[in-house]
Design a protein around this motif. Structure first.
Motif, PDB file in Angstrom:
ATOM      1  N   GLU A 288     -42.031  45.764 -28.469  1.00  8.72           N
ATOM      2  CA  GLU A 288     -41.280  44.961 -27.505  1.00  8.72           C
ATOM      3  C   GLU A 288     -41.138  45.650 -26.146  1.00  8.72           C
ATOM      4  O   GLU A 288     -40.625  45.061 -25.208  1.00  8.72           O
ATOM      5  CB  GLU A 288     -39.902  44.577 -28.071  1.00  8.72           C
ATOM      6  CG  GLU A 288     -39.035  45.720 -28.561  1.00  8.72           C
ATOM      7  CD  GLU A 288     -39.235  46.050 -30.037  1.00  8.72           C
ATOM      8  OE1 GLU A 288     -40.386  45.957 -30.520  1.00  8.72           O
ATOM      9  OE2 GLU A 288     -38.252  46.417 -30.706  1.00  8.72           O
ATOM     10  N   SER A 291     -45.895  44.913 -22.307  1.00  4.33           N
ATOM     11  CA  SER A 291     -46.046  43.550 -21.788  1.00  4.33           C
ATOM     12  C   SER A 291     -47.504  43.312 -21.404  1.00  4.33           C
ATOM     13  O   SER A 291     -48.241  44.272 -21.113  1.00  4.33           O
ATOM     14  CB  SER A 291     -45.120  43.331 -20.595  1.00  4.33           C
ATOM     15  OG  SER A 291     -45.380  44.307 -19.616  1.00  4.33           O
ATOM     16  N   HIS A 313     -42.497  34.756 -28.882  1.00  3.50           N
ATOM     17  CA  HIS A 313     -43.414  35.708 -28.259  1.00  3.50           C
ATOM     18  C   HIS A 313     -44.671  35.783 -29.113  1.00  3.50           C
ATOM     19  O   HIS A 313     -44.753  35.143 -30.167  1.00  3.50           O
ATOM     20  CB  HIS A 313     -42.750  37.084 -28.111  1.00  3.50           C
ATOM     21  CG  HIS A 313     -42.110  37.559 -29.371  1.00  3.50           C
ATOM     22  ND1 HIS A 313     -40.746  37.535 -29.550  1.00  3.50           N
ATOM     23  CD2 HIS A 313     -42.635  38.007 -30.527  1.00  3.50           C
ATOM     24  CE1 HIS A 313     -40.470  37.976 -30.762  1.00  3.50           C
ATOM     25  NE2 HIS A 313     -41.601  38.259 -31.373  1.00  3.50           N
ATOM     26  N   VAL A 329     -46.120  40.429 -26.526  1.00  7.50           N
ATOM     27  CA  VAL A 329     -46.308  39.900 -25.170  1.00  7.50           C
ATOM     28  C   VAL A 329     -45.693  38.514 -25.065  1.00  7.50           C
ATOM     29  O   VAL A 329     -45.268  37.932 -26.073  1.00  7.50           O
ATOM     30  CB  VAL A 329     -47.812  39.857 -24.795  1.00  7.50           C
ATOM     31  CG1 VAL A 329     -48.423  41.242 -24.816  1.00  7.50           C
ATOM     32  CG2 VAL A 329     -48.581  38.922 -25.733  1.00  7.50           C
ATOM     33  N   ASP A 330     -45.667  38.021 -23.857  1.00  4.69           N
ATOM     34  CA  ASP A 330     -45.136  36.687 -23.613  1.00  4.69           C
ATOM     35  C   ASP A 330     -45.904  35.647 -24.444  1.00  4.69           C
ATOM     36  O   ASP A 330     -47.111  35.786 -24.662  1.00  4.69           O
ATOM     37  CB  ASP A 330     -45.283  36.388 -22.113  1.00  4.69           C
ATOM     38  CG  ASP A 330     -44.604  35.087 -21.758  1.00  4.69           C
ATOM     39  OD1 ASP A 330     -43.376  35.109 -21.618  1.00  4.69           O
ATOM     40  OD2 ASP A 330     -45.313  34.059 -21.661  1.00  4.69           O
ATOM     41  N   HIS A 332     -47.034  32.876 -23.786  1.00  3.22           N
ATOM     42  CA  HIS A 332     -48.136  32.172 -23.106  1.00  3.22           C
ATOM     43  C   HIS A 332     -49.169  33.120 -22.520  1.00  3.22           C
ATOM     44  O   HIS A 332     -50.031  32.683 -21.760  1.00  3.22           O
ATOM     45  CB  HIS A 332     -47.554  31.259 -22.009  1.00  3.22           C
ATOM     46  CG  HIS A 332     -46.631  30.228 -22.566  1.00  3.22           C
ATOM     47  ND1 HIS A 332     -47.079  29.144 -23.286  1.00  3.22           N
ATOM     48  CD2 HIS A 332     -45.280  30.158 -22.572  1.00  3.22           C
ATOM     49  CE1 HIS A 332     -46.039  28.434 -23.685  1.00  3.22           C
ATOM     50  NE2 HIS A 332     -44.931  29.036 -23.273  1.00  3.22           N
ATOM     51  N   TYR A 333     -49.076  34.374 -22.814  1.00  2.05           N
ATOM     52  CA  TYR A 333     -50.046  35.332 -22.277  1.00  2.05           C
ATOM     53  C   TYR A 333     -51.436  35.009 -22.832  1.00  2.05           C
ATOM     54  O   TYR A 333     -51.622  34.872 -24.044  1.00  2.05           O
ATOM     55  CB  TYR A 333     -49.626  36.756 -22.654  1.00  2.05           C
ATOM     56  CG  TYR A 333     -50.552  37.808 -22.095  1.00  2.05           C
ATOM     57  CD1 TYR A 333     -50.615  38.046 -20.728  1.00  2.05           C
ATOM     58  CD2 TYR A 333     -51.375  38.552 -22.935  1.00  2.05           C
ATOM     59  CE1 TYR A 333     -51.478  39.002 -20.207  1.00  2.05           C
ATOM     60  CE2 TYR A 333     -52.231  39.510 -22.428  1.00  2.05           C
ATOM     61  CZ  TYR A 333     -52.290  39.724 -21.063  1.00  2.05           C
ATOM     62  OH  TYR A 333     -53.138  40.672 -20.554  1.00  2.05           O
TER      63      TYR A 333
END
Lengths: 361, 307
Positions: A288, A291, A313, A329-330, A332-333
């Motif tokens: 976490e 990123s 995530h 990661v996010d 929507h990455y």
């Protein structure tokens, strides 16, 4: 006052040393969770406190009383077992009242306390049922009811939720915690589930091979693990570990990974790590604290092997600097397996461990 | 049609389709005939014989006499003597077998030193032939050459008429039964004890229950179903006691130790009175069934609690 003290407690089974030398103080009204992998000695420790196992050496105290040689029934502990350990031929009422009955307490007092326990735990309507007529959660409540009617000095819980399904487990752990606040008892709770440990405990003792690796409150354990074992055990997904070296770079320090990637150490940590330049180290970073993309100075290239979208995530499992790591990661990455992607490390949350001793720097 | 029948079977709708298939009788009849010949025929034959005056010696054609055989038996003092003897031996012997067997099983379960050796040793009597045991016991309890009376003489005590006094003879029969069949109780109770979970004893220990309280509060009630089965098997088996009595006392002195089976044997194979013997066998069967039904009915509430 029911502080539990274990002083130099040892446990050997023949030649096998299960607990080499254990010191632990659980304060009055404190909720301490013993957590660790299977075979780490946490249940044995609990059973030594209960008197179900005899300590090979050392002293166990409950309050001011030395109970090392006292039999279980006289220690005024209550225990909740993993398999509930309810008497199958007795009704819920008889199960809860059995202890008081064998201790010869008056009938109306027994009845009053059974009703109190049933009311607290919401099992009043099941009092005439037998354990086999109850669900897992109800059985566990009965087991807890049997423990609380005694008004013990110490509650001992031996993985009480491991036989319940995930949803019920979450419900029950809240309930146990609430019960402890209400009854204000000392609790020693054993589990192998670190989430359970973190969510319930005032302090968590992380055990490994019969040794307490670290005893601290949940946040300290997470933020300042004492060694690689604790760092890897606490947190989900587990912390990533990468072989690294501290090097001087551009007038400051940087963590150099095996593939040569240099990750600059934040200014406030430079002095702390100054003496470890050149030593073989392990860099620890939680998923976490990573990123997707280039969002800072510490960037490594991650080759994803699997991309696991979890909704809130996404987890990317892959290799960076020839080490297997997991990055969170996010959601929507954009990334795909086998397509290298830049990952930024939040070096403010990094951990450095001595590669030989495993201790945190 | 064939399709419909198959469909009915598959749906399990009362098996109507299957019921219409006549081929099933071809498969059922051989088994039914075997059961009929082996089990039912002798039973029905002896039931019929029990209503007949039927003697092999001197041979006479069987004659229907209704319930006369049953009437004769019920009014005969010898029959009631045999009933009382059987009941005395059975109930005292089984009670002792259960109490001793349970105690020994609990002791063996407690992992005493050398417990494995004891386990095997305790089972030996059960594995021996009752005839052999009875012959040995007849010598041991013999009033003139038996070692038991020798021992009594050694201590200056009077010799006891072990096999010639009705009370002592019953005592010897009970002793032999207990000696031989207690291992059966030990075996089954020990198996039951090994199925009991350890953690409930730990829970009881934490609750301060003494070993005695743990026994009466946990062990005994949890072993009630197996105890009921053990006692039932032993009682049914003991009702049939024959070889031990035959060899040790022959039913004597007089008929004071004669059991129902021995009485049936005397009637059937000494007097060849088939009608009377058949009636006796049926009375015996009725007694056992009545006893079994009453026994299970009385125990039922307790068994349900333990289940």
């Amino acid at each position: 006052m029911a502080r539990v003290t274990l002083e130099k407690v040892q446990k050997r089974f023949g030649e096998v040393v299960v607990i080499p030398d254990l010191d632990l103080v659980v304060d009055d009204k404190e909720f301490v969770v013993l957590v660790g992998p299977s075979g780490c000695g946490k249940t044995t420790t609990l059973r030594i406190v209960a008197g179900l196992e005899e300590a090979s050496a050392g002293t166990v105290r409950i309050g001011e009383r030395d109970v090392t040689q006292i039999r279980p029934g006289q220690r005024n502990c209550s225990m909740v077992f993993q398999n509930y350990a309810l008497y199958p031929h007795m009704t819920v009422r008889q199960n809860i009242g059995y202890g008081m009955k064998v201790r010869g307490e008056p009938k109306d007092e027994i009845e009053r306390r059974i009703h109190d326990a049933a009311r607290i735990l919401g099992i009043g309507e099941y009092l005439e049922r037998r354990p086999k007529q109850l669900s897992g959660g109800q059985r566990q409540r009965v087991a807890i009811g049997r423990a609380i009617v005694r008004n013990p000095d110490v509650f001992l819980f031996d993985e009480p939720l491991s036989n319940l399904d995930a949803k019920l487990r979450i419900e029950m752990r809240t309930e146990i915690k609430r019960l402890q606040r209400r009854l204000e008892n000392t609790v020693i709770y054993v589990t192998h589930d670190q989430t359970e440990a973190m969510t319930m405990a005032d302090r968590v003792a992380v055990m490994n091979k019969g040794v307490i690796e670290q005893l601290a409150d949940p946040i300290s354990l997470y933020e300042r693990p004492a060694n690689v074992f604790v760092a890897g055990f606490i947190g989900s997904p587990s912390m990533n570990f990468m072989p690294a070296e501290l090097v001087g770079e551009n007038g400051g320090l940087a963590v150099k990974l095996e593939d040569g990637t240099a990750l600059p150490v934040p200014g406030d940590r430079q002095t702390r790590y100054g003496g470890s330049v050149g030593k073989p180290l392990t860099l620890g970073l939680r998923p976490e604290h990573m990123s997707g993309g280039q969002n800072g100075p510490a960037v490594a290239t991650l080759t994803p092997e699997a991309v696991e979208p979890l909704g809130a995530h996404t987890l990317i499992v892959g290799h960076a600097a020839s080490t297997k790591i997991t990055a969170q990661v996010d959601a929507h990455y954009a990334c795909a397996p086998d397509e290298p992607t830049p990952i930024t490390f939040d070096m403010n949350n990094m951990h450095l461990f001595d590669q030989q001793s495993g201790a945190a720097l | 049609m064939r399709y419909e029948a198959k469909k009915d079977c598959g749906r399990g709708a009362g098996g109507k389709g299957c019921m219409r298939e006549p081929i099933k009788y071809v498969f059922i009849w051989p088994a039914f005939l075997v059961v009929l010949i082996i089990a039912l025929f002798p039973l029905i034959y002896s039931l019929v014989a029990s209503f007949q005056a039927f003697r092999l010696v001197p041979p006479r054609p069987p004659r229907y006499i209704g319930f006369e055989n049953y009437g004769n038996l019920i009014t005969a003092a010898r029959f009631w003597g045999a009933v009382i003897n059987t009941a005395t031996i059975v109930f005292i012997a089984v009670a002792l077998q259960y109490i001793i067997g349970f105690a020994v099983a609990v002791a063996l379960h407690a992992k005493v030193p050398g417990e494995r050796l004891f386990r095997v040793t305790f089972l030996i009597p059960m594995l021996m032939s009752p005839i052999a045991i009875s012959l040995i016991m007849r010598m041991i309890f013999n009033s003139t050459i038996g070692p038991v009376d020798d021992l009594l003489t050694f201590f200056g005590l009077p010799n006891l008429p072990f096999l010639t006094n009705p009370t002592w003879a019953k005592g010897v029969l009970i002793t032999v039964e207990v000696w031989q069949w207690t291992p059966f109780v030990i075996l089954l109770i020990l198996a039951g004890l090994q199925t009991l979970p350890r953690d409930i004893y730990e829970a009881a220990e934490i609750e301060s229950a003494t070993p005695w309280q743990q026994f009466w509060g946990i062990t005994f009630p949890m072993l009630l179903p197996i105890s009921a089965a053990v006692i039932f098997i032993r009682i049914i088996e003991s009702f049939k006691v024959m070889d031990t009595v035959f060899v040790l006392t022959g039913g004597g002195p007089g008929t004071s130790t004669e059991t129902l089976t021995l009485f049936a044997y005397q009637e059937g194979f000494k007097k060849f009175n088939i009608g009377q013997t058949s009636a006796l066998s049926f009375l015996f069967l009725i007694t056992v069934i009545v006893f079994g039904v009453v026994y299970l009915a009385l125990l039922r509430p307790y068994l349900e609690r333990s289940r």
